[in-house]
Write a protein that holds these residues in place. Sequence first.
Motif, PDB file in Angstrom:
ATOM      1  N   ILE A   7      38.977 -10.361  20.332  1.00 39.26           N
ATOM      2  CA  ILE A   7      38.974 -10.145  21.777  1.00 39.26           C
ATOM      3  C   ILE A   7      37.692  -9.446  22.216  1.00 39.26           C
ATOM      4  CG2 ILE A   7      40.089  -8.821  23.625  1.00 39.26           C
ATOM      5  CD1 ILE A   7      42.764  -9.603  22.275  1.00 39.26           C
ATOM      6  N   SER A  55      40.023 -18.007  26.110  1.00 41.12           N
ATOM      7  CA  SER A  55      40.906 -16.918  26.549  1.00 41.12           C
ATOM      8  C   SER A  55      42.391 -17.268  26.472  1.00 41.12           C
ATOM      9  CB  SER A  55      40.546 -16.474  27.961  1.00 41.12           C
ATOM     10  OG  SER A  55      39.309 -15.839  27.960  1.00 41.12           O
ATOM     11  N   PRO A  56      42.818 -18.435  26.952  1.00 45.20           N
ATOM     12  CA  PRO A  56      44.253 -18.747  26.843  1.00 45.20           C
ATOM     13  C   PRO A  56      44.742 -18.801  25.394  1.00 45.20           C
ATOM     14  CG  PRO A  56      43.206 -20.212  28.421  1.00 45.20           C
ATOM     15  CD  PRO A  56      42.107 -19.448  27.740  1.00 45.20           C
ATOM     16  N   THR A 109      45.229 -15.236  24.230  1.00 43.73           N
ATOM     17  CA  THR A 109      46.416 -14.669  24.862  1.00 43.73           C
ATOM     18  C   THR A 109      47.684 -15.207  24.207  1.00 43.73           C
ATOM     19  OG1 THR A 109      45.201 -14.462  26.925  1.00 43.73           O
ATOM     20  CG2 THR A 109      47.596 -14.348  27.059  1.00 43.73           C
ATOM     21  N   LEU A 161      48.159 -13.517  20.928  1.00 43.23           N
ATOM     22  CA  LEU A 161      48.664 -12.163  21.144  1.00 43.23           C
ATOM     23  C   LEU A 161      50.178 -12.173  21.301  1.00 43.23           C
ATOM     24  CD1 LEU A 161      46.185 -10.595  23.695  1.00 43.23           C
ATOM     25  CD2 LEU A 161      46.671  -9.779  21.412  1.00 43.23           C
ATOM     26  N   ALA A 162      50.665 -13.067  22.137  1.00 45.03           N
ATOM     27  CA  ALA A 162      52.096 -13.123  22.422  1.00 45.03           C
ATOM     28  C   ALA A 162      52.917 -13.491  21.196  1.00 45.03           C
ATOM     29  CB  ALA A 162      52.360 -14.116  23.540  1.00 45.03           C
ATOM     30  N   ALA A 222      50.193  -5.841  22.141  1.00 45.84           N
ATOM     31  CA  ALA A 222      49.796  -6.985  22.966  1.00 45.84           C
ATOM     32  C   ALA A 222      49.410  -6.529  24.368  1.00 45.84           C
ATOM     33  CB  ALA A 222      50.930  -8.001  23.040  1.00 45.84           C
ATOM     34  N   LYS A 223      50.110  -5.538  24.906  1.00 43.36           N
ATOM     35  CA  LYS A 223      49.779  -5.039  26.243  1.00 43.36           C
ATOM     36  C   LYS A 223      48.389  -4.419  26.278  1.00 43.36           C
ATOM     37  CE  LYS A 223      54.519  -4.237  27.666  1.00 43.36           C
ATOM     38  NZ  LYS A 223      55.555  -3.237  27.912  1.00 43.36           N
ATOM     39  N   PHE A 270      45.857  -7.250  25.858  1.00 42.67           N
ATOM     40  CA  PHE A 270      45.852  -8.054  27.080  1.00 42.67           C
ATOM     41  C   PHE A 270      45.115  -7.317  28.203  1.00 42.67           C
ATOM     42  CE2 PHE A 270      47.925  -9.777  30.956  1.00 42.67           C
ATOM     43  CZ  PHE A 270      47.453 -11.071  30.837  1.00 42.67           C
ATOM     44  N   GLU A 315      41.572  -8.033  27.849  1.00 41.12           N
ATOM     45  CA  GLU A 315      41.258  -9.361  28.367  1.00 41.12           C
ATOM     46  C   GLU A 315      41.182  -9.360  29.897  1.00 41.12           C
ATOM     47  OE1 GLU A 315      44.306 -11.793  26.436  1.00 41.12           O
ATOM     48  OE2 GLU A 315      42.633 -12.843  25.502  1.00 41.12           O
TER      49      GLU A 315
END
Length: 129
Positions: free
Chosen positions: A73, A94-95, A98, A101-102, A110-111, A114, A117
Amino acid sequence: MVRDFVRARLLLVPLPMLVAGTVLVTDDVSWRRIVLGLAICGLVAVSLIEGIRIRRGGRIGDDTVVLNLAFAIVGHAAASLATGGLWSPVVVASPLLTLLLALIVSPRIAKVLFAVELLVVWLGAAMVG
Protein backbone atom coordinates in the motif's frame (compact mmCIF):
# COMPACT_ATOMS: atom_id res chain seq x y z
CA MET A 1 -4.05 -18.97 1.00
CA VAL A 2 -1.17 -16.84 2.25
CA ARG A 3 1.32 -18.56 -0.05
CA ASP A 4 -1.08 -18.06 -2.95
CA PHE A 5 -1.27 -14.35 -2.14
CA VAL A 6 2.51 -13.98 -2.12
CA ARG A 7 2.89 -15.96 -5.34
CA ALA A 8 0.16 -13.95 -7.05
CA ARG A 9 1.85 -10.73 -5.98
CA LEU A 10 5.10 -11.93 -7.51
CA LEU A 11 3.24 -12.35 -10.81
CA LEU A 12 1.43 -8.99 -10.59
CA VAL A 13 4.36 -6.81 -9.49
CA PRO A 14 6.15 -6.51 -12.87
CA LEU A 15 3.43 -4.48 -14.63
CA PRO A 16 3.19 -1.59 -12.15
CA MET A 17 6.96 -1.70 -11.75
CA LEU A 18 7.32 -1.33 -15.51
CA VAL A 19 5.08 1.74 -15.49
CA ALA A 20 6.87 3.28 -12.51
CA GLY A 21 10.26 2.37 -13.98
CA THR A 22 9.39 4.04 -17.26
CA VAL A 23 8.48 7.24 -15.46
CA LEU A 24 11.62 6.92 -13.34
CA VAL A 25 13.81 6.79 -16.43
CA THR A 26 12.00 9.34 -18.58
CA ASP A 27 10.89 11.98 -16.05
CA ASP A 28 13.16 14.91 -15.29
CA VAL A 29 11.55 15.92 -11.97
CA SER A 30 13.94 14.93 -9.18
CA TRP A 31 11.42 14.26 -6.41
CA ARG A 32 9.46 11.87 -8.64
CA ARG A 33 12.59 9.95 -9.53
CA ILE A 34 13.58 9.65 -5.87
CA VAL A 35 10.11 8.55 -4.72
CA LEU A 36 9.73 6.04 -7.55
CA GLY A 37 13.24 4.70 -7.09
CA LEU A 38 12.64 4.10 -3.39
CA ALA A 39 9.22 2.56 -4.04
CA ILE A 40 10.54 0.22 -6.71
CA CYS A 41 13.55 -0.86 -4.65
CA GLY A 42 11.41 -1.43 -1.56
CA LEU A 43 8.72 -3.42 -3.32
CA VAL A 44 11.17 -5.53 -5.29
CA ALA A 45 13.17 -6.26 -2.12
CA VAL A 46 10.07 -7.34 -0.19
CA SER A 47 8.89 -9.51 -3.09
CA LEU A 48 12.28 -11.20 -3.44
CA ILE A 49 12.60 -11.81 0.29
CA GLU A 50 9.14 -13.36 0.46
CA GLY A 51 9.79 -15.44 -2.67
CA ILE A 52 12.97 -16.83 -1.12
CA ARG A 53 11.16 -17.55 2.16
CA ILE A 54 8.47 -19.51 0.31
CA ARG A 55 11.00 -21.54 -1.67
CA ARG A 56 12.85 -22.44 1.52
CA GLY A 57 9.60 -23.58 3.11
CA GLY A 58 9.53 -20.81 5.68
CA ARG A 59 6.42 -20.07 7.68
CA ILE A 60 4.39 -17.13 6.46
CA GLY A 61 2.01 -15.98 9.15
CA ASP A 62 -0.59 -13.29 9.50
CA ASP A 63 1.97 -10.75 10.68
CA THR A 64 3.98 -11.29 7.49
CA VAL A 65 0.88 -10.78 5.36
CA VAL A 66 0.06 -7.53 7.18
CA LEU A 67 3.63 -6.32 6.69
CA ASN A 68 3.51 -7.26 3.00
CA LEU A 69 0.20 -5.44 2.50
CA ALA A 70 1.51 -2.40 4.33
CA PHE A 71 4.58 -2.30 2.05
CA ALA A 72 2.36 -2.80 -1.00
CA ILE A 73 0.00 0.00 0.00
CA VAL A 74 2.78 2.45 0.85
CA GLY A 75 4.68 1.58 -2.34
CA HIS A 76 1.52 1.81 -4.41
CA ALA A 77 0.62 5.13 -2.80
CA ALA A 78 4.06 6.55 -3.50
CA ALA A 79 4.03 5.34 -7.10
CA SER A 80 0.50 6.66 -7.65
CA LEU A 81 1.25 10.08 -6.26
CA ALA A 82 4.54 10.36 -8.14
CA THR A 83 3.03 9.33 -11.47
CA GLY A 84 0.01 11.62 -11.59
CA GLY A 85 -2.17 11.15 -8.52
CA LEU A 86 -5.68 10.11 -9.55
CA TRP A 87 -4.62 10.22 -13.22
CA SER A 88 -1.79 7.78 -12.62
CA PRO A 89 -1.78 4.54 -14.62
CA VAL A 90 -0.73 2.78 -11.41
CA VAL A 91 -3.90 3.77 -9.53
CA VAL A 92 -5.91 0.99 -11.21
CA ALA A 93 -4.41 -1.47 -8.71
CA SER A 94 -6.22 0.22 -5.80
CA PRO A 95 -9.38 -1.94 -5.99
CA LEU A 96 -7.24 -5.09 -5.98
CA LEU A 97 -5.37 -3.94 -2.87
CA THR A 98 -8.63 -3.08 -1.15
CA LEU A 99 -10.09 -6.48 -1.99
CA LEU A 100 -7.01 -8.23 -0.62
CA LEU A 101 -7.31 -6.20 2.55
CA ALA A 102 -10.90 -7.31 3.04
CA LEU A 103 -10.06 -10.97 2.46
CA ILE A 104 -6.81 -11.40 4.34
CA VAL A 105 -6.32 -9.21 7.40
CA SER A 106 -8.31 -8.58 10.55
CA PRO A 107 -10.95 -5.83 10.44
CA ARG A 108 -8.91 -3.58 12.76
CA ILE A 109 -5.79 -3.75 10.60
CA ALA A 110 -7.85 -3.45 7.41
CA LYS A 111 -9.33 -0.18 8.70
CA VAL A 112 -5.88 1.31 9.28
CA LEU A 113 -4.57 0.23 5.88
CA PHE A 114 -7.77 1.36 4.18
CA ALA A 115 -7.35 4.77 5.84
CA VAL A 116 -3.93 5.01 4.18
CA GLU A 117 -5.54 4.23 0.83
CA LEU A 118 -8.16 6.96 1.40
CA LEU A 119 -5.42 9.42 2.28
CA VAL A 120 -3.79 8.64 -1.05
CA VAL A 121 -7.05 9.34 -2.88
CA TRP A 122 -7.41 12.67 -1.07
CA LEU A 123 -3.82 13.61 -1.83
CA GLY A 124 -4.35 12.62 -5.43
CA ALA A 125 -7.48 14.74 -5.60
CA ALA A 126 -5.55 17.67 -4.14
CA MET A 127 -2.91 17.23 -6.84
CA VAL A 128 -5.55 17.34 -9.57
CA GLY A 129 -7.54 20.24 -8.10
